[in-house]
Design a protein around this motif. Structure first.
Motif, PDB file in Angstrom:
ATOM      1  N   LYS A 258       0.831  -1.208   0.000  1.00 12.41           N
ATOM      2  CA  LYS A 258       0.000   0.000   0.000  1.00 12.41           C
ATOM      3  C   LYS A 258       0.868   1.263   0.000  1.00 12.41           C
ATOM      4  O   LYS A 258       0.523   2.270  -0.622  1.00 12.41           O
ATOM      5  CB  LYS A 258      -0.930  -0.009   1.206  1.00 12.41           C
ATOM      6  CG  LYS A 258      -2.051  -1.039   1.082  1.00 12.41           C
ATOM      7  CD  LYS A 258      -2.935  -1.036   2.319  1.00 12.41           C
ATOM      8  CE  LYS A 258      -4.068  -2.055   2.153  1.00 12.41           C
ATOM      9  NZ  LYS A 258      -4.915  -2.136   3.376  1.00 12.41           N
ATOM     10  N   ARG A 259       1.984   1.198   0.715  1.00 11.22           N
ATOM     11  CA  ARG A 259       2.899   2.346   0.733  1.00 11.22           C
ATOM     12  C   ARG A 259       3.447   2.610  -0.664  1.00 11.22           C
ATOM     13  O   ARG A 259       3.552   3.771  -1.094  1.00 11.22           O
ATOM     14  CB  ARG A 259       4.033   2.054   1.709  1.00 11.22           C
ATOM     15  CG  ARG A 259       5.100   3.133   1.759  1.00 11.22           C
ATOM     16  CD  ARG A 259       6.198   2.726   2.727  1.00 11.22           C
ATOM     17  NE  ARG A 259       7.338   3.624   2.646  1.00 11.22           N
ATOM     18  CZ  ARG A 259       8.477   3.437   3.295  1.00 11.22           C
ATOM     19  NH1 ARG A 259       8.630   2.363   4.078  1.00 11.22           N
ATOM     20  NH2 ARG A 259       9.473   4.290   3.175  1.00 11.22           N
ATOM     21  N   LEU A 260       3.784   1.553  -1.376  1.00 10.69           N
ATOM     22  CA  LEU A 260       4.305   1.714  -2.728  1.00 10.69           C
ATOM     23  C   LEU A 260       3.240   2.273  -3.669  1.00 10.69           C
ATOM     24  O   LEU A 260       3.521   3.153  -4.494  1.00 10.69           O
ATOM     25  CB  LEU A 260       4.811   0.358  -3.244  1.00 10.69           C
ATOM     26  CG  LEU A 260       5.573   0.363  -4.573  1.00 10.69           C
ATOM     27  CD1 LEU A 260       6.724   1.350  -4.526  1.00 10.69           C
ATOM     28  CD2 LEU A 260       6.081  -1.040  -4.890  1.00 10.69           C
ATOM     29  N   LEU A 261       1.997   1.782  -3.527  1.00  7.62           N
ATOM     30  CA  LEU A 261       0.898   2.311  -4.341  1.00  7.62           C
ATOM     31  C   LEU A 261       0.671   3.794  -4.061  1.00  7.62           C
ATOM     32  O   LEU A 261       0.419   4.591  -4.969  1.00  7.62           O
ATOM     33  CB  LEU A 261      -0.390   1.532  -4.064  1.00  7.62           C
ATOM     34  CG  LEU A 261      -0.527   0.173  -4.745  1.00  7.62           C
ATOM     35  CD1 LEU A 261      -1.796  -0.526  -4.274  1.00  7.62           C
ATOM     36  CD2 LEU A 261      -0.554   0.337  -6.259  1.00  7.62           C
ATOM     37  N   ARG A 262       0.753   4.169  -2.784  1.00 12.45           N
ATOM     38  CA  ARG A 262       0.559   5.576  -2.407  1.00 12.45           C
ATOM     39  C   ARG A 262       1.664   6.447  -3.014  1.00 12.45           C
ATOM     40  O   ARG A 262       1.394   7.556  -3.502  1.00 12.45           O
ATOM     41  CB  ARG A 262       0.567   5.690  -0.870  1.00 12.45           C
ATOM     42  CG  ARG A 262       0.405   7.106  -0.348  1.00 12.45           C
ATOM     43  CD  ARG A 262      -0.925   7.675  -0.717  1.00 12.45           C
ATOM     44  NE  ARG A 262      -1.080   9.041  -0.270  1.00 12.45           N
ATOM     45  CZ  ARG A 262      -1.890   9.912  -0.809  1.00 12.45           C
ATOM     46  NH1 ARG A 262      -2.630   9.574  -1.860  1.00 12.45           N
ATOM     47  NH2 ARG A 262      -1.994  11.140  -0.343  1.00 12.45           N
ATOM     48  N   THR A 263       2.883   5.943  -3.005  1.00 14.26           N
ATOM     49  CA  THR A 263       3.997   6.700  -3.586  1.00 14.26           C
ATOM     50  C   THR A 263       3.796   6.910  -5.079  1.00 14.26           C
ATOM     51  O   THR A 263       4.021   8.005  -5.610  1.00 14.26           O
ATOM     52  CB  THR A 263       5.324   5.965  -3.340  1.00 14.26           C
ATOM     53  OG1 THR A 263       5.537   5.840  -1.929  1.00 14.26           O
ATOM     54  CG2 THR A 263       6.498   6.705  -3.969  1.00 14.26           C
ATOM     55  N   ILE A 264       3.338   5.872  -5.752  1.00 12.28           N
ATOM     56  CA  ILE A 264       3.069   5.978  -7.193  1.00 12.28           C
ATOM     57  C   ILE A 264       1.992   7.020  -7.451  1.00 12.28           C
ATOM     58  O   ILE A 264       2.095   7.853  -8.360  1.00 12.28           O
ATOM     59  CB  ILE A 264       2.659   4.611  -7.769  1.00 12.28           C
ATOM     60  CG1 ILE A 264       3.839   3.646  -7.702  1.00 12.28           C
ATOM     61  CG2 ILE A 264       2.183   4.756  -9.208  1.00 12.28           C
ATOM     62  CD1 ILE A 264       3.460   2.216  -7.983  1.00 12.28           C
TER      63      ILE A 264
END
Length: 439
Positions: A258-264
């Motif tokens: 989820k953190r990676l998706l938020r960064t994207i």
């Protein structure tokens, strides 16, 4: 009648007049009764009797006005001669009667080479016949023409001029000549062309960047969604078959994904703002509904950290005209930051009327606060107060930068009240008299 310095000269000229027995005219400086001086022209004629000089008669003319005119003419002549602009005077038939030194310096043609000629020898063939037709029509009807012309020098080199061509009209209202004042703008034109090319390249670069980010988004999101989906599926399927210690592993995978998706999402949204590629849909936005929806979204995260997440409404006016996605993104980032940087206490969100036609939403936390030294960099992209691998909190420094861009985009305001180790309060204020829209 004359100043002392000129009396001897006057005496000698009168004596010479008697010897030559011909009229003479000379300039002197005369003295008035009050002591002031003025220029005069004296014309003397000898009086002869019995072939002998008997006396002389003369006429004295005050030439003060003529001298003033000559001074002004010399001044104007110097201005024209020393002008940084090219100056040309032609007859009404279009034949060149005068060009100044700057014309020669610019074109390479001397005065003797162009006098009596029509200026058409300067044509480069790049200016349309219609433009020349308009030029001659205007000046022949007593009007001024202004425009840009691309002409050709003696050596064949092309150059650009900003020209002002006007008729010279005499006291009878008749056009006697045409005056052209022209400025060399070749460098300016070259710079403009370079800027246009640079702009086109930048736009192409932005387009390629947006396409690249969109492609990367798809390439990263798709496998991430698969990983997160299977992670949730495996966790549910294996919860009774594996050791409870694996729960933390599943949670870590879910959190990291989820953190990676938020960064994207943040990177793509910032790229959209910077390239002006935001899909804007103005509509009536209920701020209370947006805030409550976000509270439901973040309530679980707040509870996991032992924080109280609350909302209060102090006004009945809760609607503005704007884009719901942009409004949601603003407060999603603010609430997310408030929870992330708060270890104990809570986050309080308040919707209130901030004066006449002002509606505000504040997000207040009891977190780590922000130092006064860092405040000037608060809304800069990719900056954080703590940097390096030893920092206490995760993040990429895009959240608040995106918030500021969104707030500016919809012409709202954002203010920060903060103190290190005591918490922060971010307040976004909307003017109800405005229809919030992208310019």
């Amino acid at each position: 009648m004359l100043i002392p310095e000129e009396r001897e000269r006057a005496k000698n000229e009168i004596l010479n007049l008697f010897k030559k027995e011909t009229p003479g005219g000379n300039e002197y400086t005369a003295i008035r009764k009050n002591g002031s001086t003025f220029p005069i022209m004296v014309f003397n004629t000898p009086i002869i009797k019995n072939k002998k000089p008997y006396g002389f008669r003369g006429i004295v003319i005050d030439i003060s006005e003529r001298k003033e005119n000559e001074t002004e003419l010399r001044k104007l002549s110097r201005v024209v001669e020393q002008s940084p602009n090219s100056i040309m005077i032609t007859s009404i038939e279009g034949k060149i009667e005068y060009v100044n030194p700057r014309f020669t310096e610019l074109t390479g043609y001397t005065f003797d080479e162009v006098v009596g000629k029509n200026p058409r020898f300067l044509k480069s063939g790049k200016t349309s016949a219609e433009e020349y037709k308009d030029l001659w029509y205007r000046i022949s009807h007593g009007k001024m023409w202004r425009g840009e012309l691309q002409n050709k020098k003696k050596n064949g080199e092309l150059f650009w001029e900003s020209a002002s061509i006007s008729p010279v009209i005499d006291h009878n209202g008749e056009v006697t000549h045409y005056l052209a004042i022209k400025e060399d703008i070749t460098n300016k034109k070259n710079i403009q062309q370079e800027l246009i090319s640079a702009k086109e390249k930048a736009e192409e670069s932005d387009r390629l960047k947006s396409e690249f980010l969109a492609q990367m988004s798809h390439e990263i999101r798709s496998p991430l969604n698969v990983i997160l989906s299977y992670n949730s599926f495996l966790k549910d399927e294996l919860k009774d078959k594996i050791d409870e210690g694996f729960d933390s592993a599943f949670s870590s995978i879910d959190s990291a994904g989820k953190r990676l998706l938020r960064t994207i999402d943040l990177i793509l949204n910032m790229a959209a703002v910077q390239t002006n590629n935001i899909d804007y849909h103005p509509e009536e936005v209920d701020l209370e509904f947006v805030i409550k929806s976000l509270i439901n979204e973040f309530e679980f995260d707040a509870k996991n950290q032992g924080l109280k997440l609350s909302f209060t409404k102090e006004t009945e006016k809760v609607k503005i005209l704007s884009d719901e996605y942009i409004i949601s993104e603003i407060f999603q980032n603010l609430i997310n930051n408030a929870i992330k940087y708060t270890k104990t206490g809570g986050v309080e969100i308040k919707l209130f009327n901030n004066g006449k036609n002002k509606l505000s939403v504040s997000v207040k936390d009891t977190g780590i606060g922000i130092s006064k030294e860092y405040l000037p960099k608060l809304f800069q992209a990719f900056t954080q107060e703590e940097t390096g691998y030893s920092r206490s909190f995760e993040g990429n420094g895009l959240g608040l930068a995106l918030v500021k861009n969104y707030v500016d985009l919809i012409e709202a305001e954002i203010n920060v009240d903060t103190e290190k180790d005591k918490g922060s309060e971010f307040t976004v204020t909307f003017d109800l008299a405005k229809n919030y829209h992208r310019k």
